[in-house]
Design an enzyme around this catalytic site. Structure first.
Site, mmCIF file in Angstrom:
data_model
loop_
_atom_site.group_PDB
_atom_site.id
_atom_site.type_symbol
_atom_site.label_atom_id
_atom_site.label_comp_id
_atom_site.label_asym_id
_atom_site.label_seq_id
_atom_site.Cartn_x
_atom_site.Cartn_y
_atom_site.Cartn_z
ATOM 1 N N SER A 10 2.811 1.969 4.667
ATOM 2 C CA SER A 10 3.717 1.616 3.575
ATOM 3 C C SER A 10 4.695 0.566 4.072
ATOM 4 C CB SER A 10 4.487 2.848 3.101
ATOM 5 O OG SER A 10 5.599 2.414 2.333
ATOM 6 N N HIS A 35 -0.201 -0.148 1.689
ATOM 7 C CA HIS A 35 0.450 0.606 0.615
ATOM 8 C C HIS A 35 1.724 -0.130 0.168
ATOM 9 C CE1 HIS A 35 1.123 4.450 -1.534
ATOM 10 N NE2 HIS A 35 2.411 4.279 -1.262
ATOM 11 N N ASP A 37 4.865 0.091 -2.364
ATOM 12 C CA ASP A 37 5.651 1.000 -3.205
ATOM 13 C C ASP A 37 6.504 0.213 -4.180
ATOM 14 O OD1 ASP A 37 5.086 3.714 -2.229
ATOM 15 O OD2 ASP A 37 5.865 2.955 -0.323
ATOM 16 N N MET A 39 9.126 0.202 -7.137
ATOM 17 C CA MET A 39 10.157 1.108 -7.682
ATOM 18 C C MET A 39 11.071 0.336 -8.618
ATOM 19 S SD MET A 39 11.205 3.134 -4.225
ATOM 20 C CE MET A 39 9.969 3.740 -3.067
ATOM 21 N N HIS A 68 1.336 1.510 -5.466
ATOM 22 C CA HIS A 68 1.877 2.790 -5.960
ATOM 23 C C HIS A 68 3.032 2.476 -6.904
ATOM 24 C CE1 HIS A 68 4.070 6.790 -4.685
ATOM 25 N NE2 HIS A 68 3.726 6.781 -5.958
ATOM 26 N N MET A 70 5.985 3.350 -9.115
ATOM 27 C CA MET A 70 7.004 4.350 -9.458
ATOM 28 C C MET A 70 7.930 3.691 -10.467
ATOM 29 S SD MET A 70 7.442 5.709 -5.567
ATOM 30 C CE MET A 70 6.634 4.230 -4.968
ATOM 31 N N MET A 139 2.261 13.573 -3.550
ATOM 32 C CA MET A 139 3.564 13.254 -2.963
ATOM 33 C C MET A 139 4.045 14.466 -2.163
ATOM 34 S SD MET A 139 4.198 10.142 -3.840
ATOM 35 C CE MET A 139 5.710 10.151 -2.879
ATOM 36 N N GLY A 147 11.043 7.524 5.149
ATOM 37 C CA GLY A 147 11.729 8.261 6.204
ATOM 38 C C GLY A 147 12.195 9.664 5.842
ATOM 39 N N ASP A 177 1.209 11.195 0.639
ATOM 40 C CA ASP A 177 2.284 10.203 0.791
ATOM 41 C C ASP A 177 3.637 10.883 0.967
ATOM 42 O OD1 ASP A 177 3.895 7.962 0.639
ATOM 43 O OD2 ASP A 177 3.363 7.432 -1.417
ATOM 44 N N GLY A 178 4.261 10.639 2.111
ATOM 45 C CA GLY A 178 5.630 11.092 2.340
ATOM 46 C C GLY A 178 5.772 11.947 3.579
ATOM 47 N N GLY A 179 6.554 11.463 4.550
ATOM 48 C CA GLY A 179 6.837 12.243 5.751
ATOM 49 C C GLY A 179 5.636 12.449 6.656
#
Ligand code: DX5
Ligand code: ZN
Length: 222
Positions: A10, A35, A37, A39, A68, A70, A139, A147, A177-179
């Site tokens: 990402s 990836h 993102d 937003m 992605h 959002m 997610m 982060g 996706d995430g962490g």
């Protein structure tokens, strides 16, 4: 299984002033997808990029651009992202009313269509869409920022979606996706993920050793 996992860095955690070089570096380091993102400051509390960035990165790499969205509503922008060179467009089903119509529109542009599920969205909501989609994005944080910490309870959700995909008999990518870091990547893969998004775990690694970071996510020793 671990060797075929796709890694989708990402760019949210990349050095924005060196974005072209950053993408080139992760491509050379073994990334499978890139990836992006998107937003809008409404659907999520952060603002990032638009189709012009996708078009610019399309010039830098031939790898699939994993976009992605959002943003709410997403529909008015689908065509622009497709024309900019997106390879996959993933939408959140709660951002627009007629999700199935959006999926059909994305596919009409020759782009793969994905559905993203926020931590609070039930698995059952994707069931009617399984015959139409190419990717499900689970997610494992609340979207908006890089982060953040992986929400452990989501591993079971990945497992449930894996079951649904297997029952459908269709080839649907299961992206998480995430962490994601070396440890959570292992849990996601064991639960059945086929693709992992990672921002901080790649772009903030010591000495910018992206190849080592990507290998670690795949569970390979370096
Ligand atoms: C969060 C984004 C993620 C984010 C992941 O809203 O969808 O793609 O960049 O970042 P890390 O890997 O740092 O959690
Ligand atoms: Zn994302």
């Amino acid at each position: 299984m671990t060797s075929s996992i796709k890694i989708s860095p990402s760019i949210l955690s990349a050095d924005i002033l060196q974005l072209g070089e950053e993408v080139t570096s992760v491509v050379q380091a073994g990334a499978d997808w890139i990836h992006i993102d998107v937003m809008d400051g409404g659907y999520v509390p952060n603002i990032t990029y638009g189709p012009n960035l996708v078009a610019a990165l399309r010039q830098v790499t031939d790898l699939p651009l994993d976009v992605h969205l959002m943003i709410a509503p997403a529909q008015p922008h689908l065509k622009a992202f497709a024309e900019a060179g997106a390879s996959i467009i993933t939408i959140h089903p709660d951002a627009d009313i007629h999700t199935h119509r959006l999926i059909c529109e994305i596919k009409s542009y020759g782009v793969k269509a994905g559905i993203a599920l926020n931590p609070g969205v039930p698995v059952a909501s994707i069931e009617p869409l399984l015959p139409f989609i190419d990717l499900i994005l689970i997610m494992t944080v609340n979207p908006g920022f890089g982060g953040q910490s992986y929400i452990s309870e989501m591993t079971n959700k990945i497992r449930q979606v894996r079951q649904l995909i297997d029952q459908s008999g269709r080839e649907i990518e299961l992206e998480v996706d995430g962490g994601i870091n070396a440890e959570t990547a292992k849990r996601a893969m064991e639960a059945g993920a086929t693709a992992l998004v990672a921002g901080a775990a790649i772009f903030t690694v010591k000495d910018n050793n992206y190849a080592a970071a990507i290998a670690q996510l795949r569970g390979e020793k370096r």
